[in-house]
Enzyme design. Sequence first.
Site, short mmCIF file in Angstrom:
data_model
loop_
_atom_site.label_atom_id
_atom_site.label_comp_id
_atom_site.label_asym_id
_atom_site.label_seq_id
_atom_site.Cartn_x
_atom_site.Cartn_y
_atom_site.Cartn_z
N LYS A 74 -4.38 -22.76 -27.26
CA LYS A 74 -4.81 -22.20 -28.69
C LYS A 74 -3.83 -22.02 -29.72
O LYS A 74 -3.09 -20.99 -29.69
CB LYS A 74 -5.35 -20.92 -27.72
CG LYS A 74 -6.23 -20.16 -29.26
CD LYS A 74 -6.89 -18.78 -28.32
CE LYS A 74 -7.77 -18.09 -29.18
NZ LYS A 74 -8.98 -18.61 -29.73
N GLU A 130 -16.69 -29.35 -28.44
CA GLU A 130 -17.04 -27.91 -28.83
C GLU A 130 -17.68 -27.79 -30.09
O GLU A 130 -18.24 -28.58 -30.85
CB GLU A 130 -15.33 -27.39 -29.20
CG GLU A 130 -14.44 -27.40 -28.17
CD GLU A 130 -13.24 -26.45 -28.32
OE1 GLU A 130 -13.09 -25.62 -29.28
OE2 GLU A 130 -12.38 -26.03 -27.49
N ARG A 175 -3.65 -18.09 -20.46
CA ARG A 175 -3.85 -19.17 -21.30
C ARG A 175 -2.67 -19.02 -22.26
O ARG A 175 -2.28 -20.02 -22.64
CB ARG A 175 -5.34 -18.62 -21.79
CG ARG A 175 -5.85 -19.95 -22.68
CD ARG A 175 -7.05 -19.85 -23.30
NE ARG A 175 -7.27 -18.91 -23.99
CZ ARG A 175 -8.46 -18.34 -24.66
NH1 ARG A 175 -9.42 -18.98 -24.17
NH2 ARG A 175 -8.51 -17.42 -25.33
#
Length: 340
Positions: free
Chosen positions: A185, A221, A83
């Site tokens: 992220k 989210e 990720r």
Amino acid sequence: MCKGVNINWNNLGFGYIKTDFRYISYWKDGKWDEGNLITDNMITISEASTALHYGQQCFEGLKAYRTKNGGIQLFRPYENAKRMNRSANRLLMPEIPKEKFVDAVRQVVRANEGYVPPYGTGGTLYIRPLLIGVGDNIGVGPASEYLFCVFCLPVGPYFKGGMVPVNFIVAEYDRAAPCGTGAAKVGGNYAASLYPYHLAKKGGFADCVYLDPQTHTKIEEVGSANFFGITKKNEFVTPKSPSILPSITKYSLLYLAQEYLNLRATQRDVLIDNLDEFKEAGACGTAAVITPIGGIHYKGKLHIFHSDTAVGPVTTELYNTLCGIQFGDIQAPDGWIIEI
């Protein structure tokens, strides 16, 4: 390597504690150096670094767990490595070889072994890898040099005294733009969430529910975590969208729901106007593992799921199963656990 540690393990929160060692490595002239452990927790970079001006940075979060027999293990660190590289690619930063990433994490945990909370306290060693653009760069563009760092700190259980449901409110703000960096992220996503979070807390809620930025009709989210719901047909559902951060906890729960709990598990659209289809709901991520959602406030009404005071049975079983794997009490699927 660790010095003597004097910590009240039963009174740990989720705050910064300086540990003895951290790992640091530099990318320059097209390659990474070998990297090494250092004791200084201060980073010195140029005032013209792209991380400071243009947000060229990304990070990860994972944990090390003390098992019943005193061992230490990591939970799916290669997924964090993958990720981070996806985030790096999105911001034109160099990838970190997966083995280098995991080796850096292992070095930091070994060097700070005394800070891993004892089994049974609910505490863990939180690990924060970060990648930032550095060097003398004032024009808008990718940096020519990069810094990769991994540090750690002991943290207590997110819910002291056991899980309790909390309420959320649907935000009027977007967490990410269509075709933006929502799936990476990166710090900019979190900076954008600070004000909506402030408003939610001011209104008496735990955090916000963010809807899709294009139509504002679908849940994406919940704060800085992923949403899941348990339908009245015993289906485990999480939203599917290119703007959602791919949570390692979420994908783990999808697998466990189907393979361990025998639920149908799926990713699909979750319409905010169809909350009645769910008998339980929660938010999932590294910090809390699962945060049970008691209710969601939308259009002036608080929609209650299982209860606003008690955690539902499926959510409880999912939490216990995942935590059992992470702490070594339940057999993990192949490849999920790396021993230190």
